[in-house]
Design an enzyme around this catalytic site. Structure first.
Site, PDB file in Angstrom:
ATOM      1  N   GLY A  88     -34.207  -4.493  13.420  1.00 22.96           N
ATOM      2  CA  GLY A  88     -33.767  -3.217  13.967  1.00 22.96           C
ATOM      3  C   GLY A  88     -34.507  -2.034  13.367  1.00 22.96           C
ATOM      4  N   THR A  89     -34.658  -2.046  12.061  1.00 24.29           N
ATOM      5  CA  THR A  89     -35.297  -0.910  11.392  1.00 24.29           C
ATOM      6  C   THR A  89     -36.724  -0.723  11.895  1.00 24.29           C
ATOM      7  OG1 THR A  89     -33.917  -1.197   9.449  1.00 24.29           O
ATOM      8  CG2 THR A  89     -35.996  -0.020   9.124  1.00 24.29           C
ATOM      9  N   ASN A  95     -22.323   1.834  14.569  1.00 28.84           N
ATOM     10  CA  ASN A  95     -22.105   0.707  13.658  1.00 28.84           C
ATOM     11  C   ASN A  95     -20.933   0.892  12.700  1.00 28.84           C
ATOM     12  OD1 ASN A  95     -24.124   2.706  12.792  1.00 28.84           O
ATOM     13  ND2 ASN A  95     -24.094   1.607  10.859  1.00 28.84           N
ATOM     14  N   GLN A 140     -26.041  -2.811  17.801  1.00 31.37           N
ATOM     15  CA  GLN A 140     -24.625  -3.203  17.745  1.00 31.37           C
ATOM     16  C   GLN A 140     -24.010  -3.341  19.143  1.00 31.37           C
ATOM     17  OE1 GLN A 140     -23.241  -4.081  14.969  1.00 31.37           O
ATOM     18  NE2 GLN A 140     -24.364  -3.035  13.346  1.00 31.37           N
ATOM     19  N   SER A 148     -31.821  -6.651  16.995  1.00 40.12           N
ATOM     20  CA  SER A 148     -32.045  -7.315  15.710  1.00 40.12           C
ATOM     21  C   SER A 148     -31.337  -8.673  15.695  1.00 40.12           C
ATOM     22  CB  SER A 148     -31.496  -6.420  14.601  1.00 40.12           C
ATOM     23  OG  SER A 148     -31.598  -7.078  13.370  1.00 40.12           O
ATOM     24  N   HIS A 195     -30.382 -10.826  13.405  1.00 45.22           N
ATOM     25  CA  HIS A 195     -29.328 -11.246  12.471  1.00 45.22           C
ATOM     26  C   HIS A 195     -27.956 -10.682  12.846  1.00 45.22           C
ATOM     27  CE1 HIS A 195     -28.811  -7.662   9.690  1.00 45.22           C
ATOM     28  NE2 HIS A 195     -29.964  -7.338  10.224  1.00 45.22           N
ATOM     29  N   THR A 218     -49.613 -11.638  11.936  1.00 46.06           N
ATOM     30  CA  THR A 218     -49.422 -12.974  12.505  1.00 46.06           C
ATOM     31  C   THR A 218     -47.958 -13.158  12.893  1.00 46.06           C
ATOM     32  OG1 THR A 218     -51.198 -13.784  11.122  1.00 46.06           O
ATOM     33  CG2 THR A 218     -49.715 -15.448  12.035  1.00 46.06           C
ATOM     34  N   CYS A 252     -25.272  -0.490   4.875  1.00 44.41           N
ATOM     35  CA  CYS A 252     -26.381   0.327   4.356  1.00 44.41           C
ATOM     36  C   CYS A 252     -25.887   1.418   3.426  1.00 44.41           C
ATOM     37  CB  CYS A 252     -27.136   1.010   5.481  1.00 44.41           C
ATOM     38  SG  CYS A 252     -27.745  -0.119   6.673  1.00 44.41           S
TER      39      CYS A 252
HETATM   40  C1  LIG Z   1     -27.107   0.563  14.716  1.00 41.20           C
HETATM   41  C2  LIG Z   1     -28.091  -0.120  13.811  1.00 41.20           C
HETATM   42  N1  LIG Z   1     -29.395   0.125  13.970  1.00 41.20           N
HETATM   43  C3  LIG Z   1     -30.321  -0.459  13.188  1.00 41.20           C
HETATM   44  C4  LIG Z   1     -29.961  -1.340  12.195  1.00 41.20           C
HETATM   45  C5  LIG Z   1     -31.017  -1.959  11.332  1.00 41.20           C
HETATM   46  O1  LIG Z   1     -31.234  -3.307  11.676  1.00 41.20           O
HETATM   47  P1  LIG Z   1     -31.993  -4.297  10.684  1.00 41.20           P
HETATM   48  O2  LIG Z   1     -31.037  -4.680   9.616  1.00 41.20           O
HETATM   49  O3  LIG Z   1     -32.382  -5.459  11.550  1.00 41.20           O
HETATM   50  O4  LIG Z   1     -33.186  -3.579  10.186  1.00 41.20           O
HETATM   51  C6  LIG Z   1     -28.605  -1.623  11.991  1.00 41.20           C
HETATM   52  C7  LIG Z   1     -28.177  -2.528  10.913  1.00 41.20           C
HETATM   53  O5  LIG Z   1     -27.041  -2.572  10.510  1.00 41.20           O
HETATM   54  C8  LIG Z   1     -27.644  -1.000  12.825  1.00 41.20           C
HETATM   55  O6  LIG Z   1     -26.325  -1.222  12.676  1.00 41.20           O
END
Ligand SMILES: Cc1ncc(COP(=O)(O)O)c(C=O)c1O
Length: 377
Positions: A69-70, A150, A179, A199, A201, A237, A318
């Site tokens: 996600g990031t 989130n 989310q 994302s 996970h 890669t 986070c």
């Molecule tokens: C709304 C939202 N965006 C982005 C992310 C970041 O995802 P990742 O952990 O895969 O970098 C999160 C992670 O909790 C999230 O809740």
């Protein structure tokens, strides 16, 4: 153990892990190599791309694999800002976005690349589409909003904003969908969305893999330059095992199950406790639930539940270590004292009603205990 922190991360599905292991050990060729192991890896990679594209009802070449996600958020935002510099330097977002959006934007802002309109939210944690409309300027190049928050699970007006952006085709519309699986009838809910982040996970896939949907014809600048993988948009890669496993996870877990009855069970179970404050909006997603016990810090409650084998978080994984606080609750106008007591209980399609009953018992016990403690002081 009762794991009720699925918005932070979900446990990997065993069959997804098997896929990962099989691909990692048996199909280890570099998909860019010309020999047979390389070609086999390439075929698996493209099969996964096709599966993901089918799940999101888009074309294969609109899927860019990333590390999660990031990175997808960074690629969408930085990629747009740098690609569209000659067209403008203004963007619109909200104050309740994930740090991977807000900190990326803050950095671009501090470096002088963009000016930003930050939209506030109402008492339910929801942006007003009318404010998006009012914030649009001739030099606006990007609107970036999350589909589902989130911390509290509020659903943003992604569809209404999509509708209003129909008449602003020069603006990139990015949606953080990390989310939002299951929140809308389709995974990408509006055709006007140009970029959408996912994302693995968060849906029982492996860590460190995700994807960015990028609509045909929309230009973004790559942020990882190198060998030109992912159609020049994301060099390195490819993580074929992770990507293949993610495609399987998405097919197996395209939503968070039927969480509404679980939410109702939770609400009923704690309804007798007058010192528990429900903080999530009633029309938010049922799989993200935020509450607090009056006068008790979220961290204290988290550890009290942990002692009984129940794992929750303080609004977002986070912010819990950086102590940046429950930003969404504060943006909604919730009193700091109450917001600091918030914990988040987030369900997955594997959460059961007996687990929720257990959680209710534990919450009731702690609520009663703290009530007595504070009455005696
Ligand atoms: C709304 C939202 N965006 C982005 C992310 C970041 O995802 P990742 O952990 O895969 O970098 C999160 C992670 O909790 C999230 O809740």
């Amino acid at each position: 153990m009762i794991y009720i922190d699925n918005s932070a991360t979900t446990p990997i599905d065993t069959s997804v892990l098997n896929t990962y292991q099989k691909v990692a050990t048996q199909f280890y060729g570099n998909p860019g190599s010309l020999h047979v192991p390389g070609v086999k890896s390439y075929q698996l990679l493209e099969k996964a791309r096709k599966q993901v594209a089918e799940m999101i009802q888009k074309q294969e070449d609109e899927v860019i694999f990333t590390s999660g996600g990031t990175e997808s958020n960074n690629l969408a935002i930085r990629g747009t800002v740098f690609a569209k510099r000659e067209f403008g330097n203004h963007m619109i977002t909200s104050t309740i976005e994930h740090p991977s959006v807000l900190n990326t934007i803050a950095q671009l802002e501090s470096m002088g690349f963009i000016t930003v309109t930050y939209l506030s939210v109402d008492q339910n944690g929801v942006v007003d589409p009318e404010e998006v409309s009012q914030a649009l300027r001739p030099e606006t190049i990007l609107v970036s909003l999350m589909a589902v928050n989130n911390e509290i699970g509020s659903i943003q007006p992604i569809l209404a904003v999509g509708d209003l952006l129909e008449s602003h085709q020069n603006v990139h519309y990015h949606v953080d969908g990390v989310q939002s699986l299951g929140a809308f009838p389709s995974i990408i809910p509006h055709d006007r969305i140009d970029l959408m982040t996912f994302s693995a996970h968060k849906f029982h896939g492996p860590r460190g893999v995700g994807f960015l949907y990028k609509k045909h014809g929309r230009t973004i600048q790559p942020q990882l330059t190198g060998g030109g993988q992912e159609r020049q948009l994301r060099s390195t890669t490819e993580n074929v095992a992770g990507i293949t496993a993610m495609a399987r996870a998405l097919r197996l877990h395209p939503n968070h199950g039927n969480a509404e009855p679980l939410r109702q069970l939770l609400k009923r179970g704690i309804s007798a406790c007058d010192n528990i404050v429900w903080l999530s909006p009633t029309d938010g997603v049922p799989y993200i639930n935020c509450l607090a016990i009056k006068h008790v810090k979220g961290e204290v409650l988290l550890h009290a539940l942990e002692d009984e084998g129940i794992y929750v978080s303080t609004t977002s994984a986070c912010s819990s270590k950086t102590h940046s606080g429950p930003q969404t609750l504060l943006a909604m106008g919730i009193e700091k004292k109450v917001a600091e007591g918030a914990i988040r209980l987030s369900f997955s399609d594997q959460t059961t009603s007996s687990e929720i009953e257990h959680v209710c018992e534990a919450l009731k016990k702690h609520a009663n205990h703290f009530k007595t403690v504070f009455q005696n002081h």
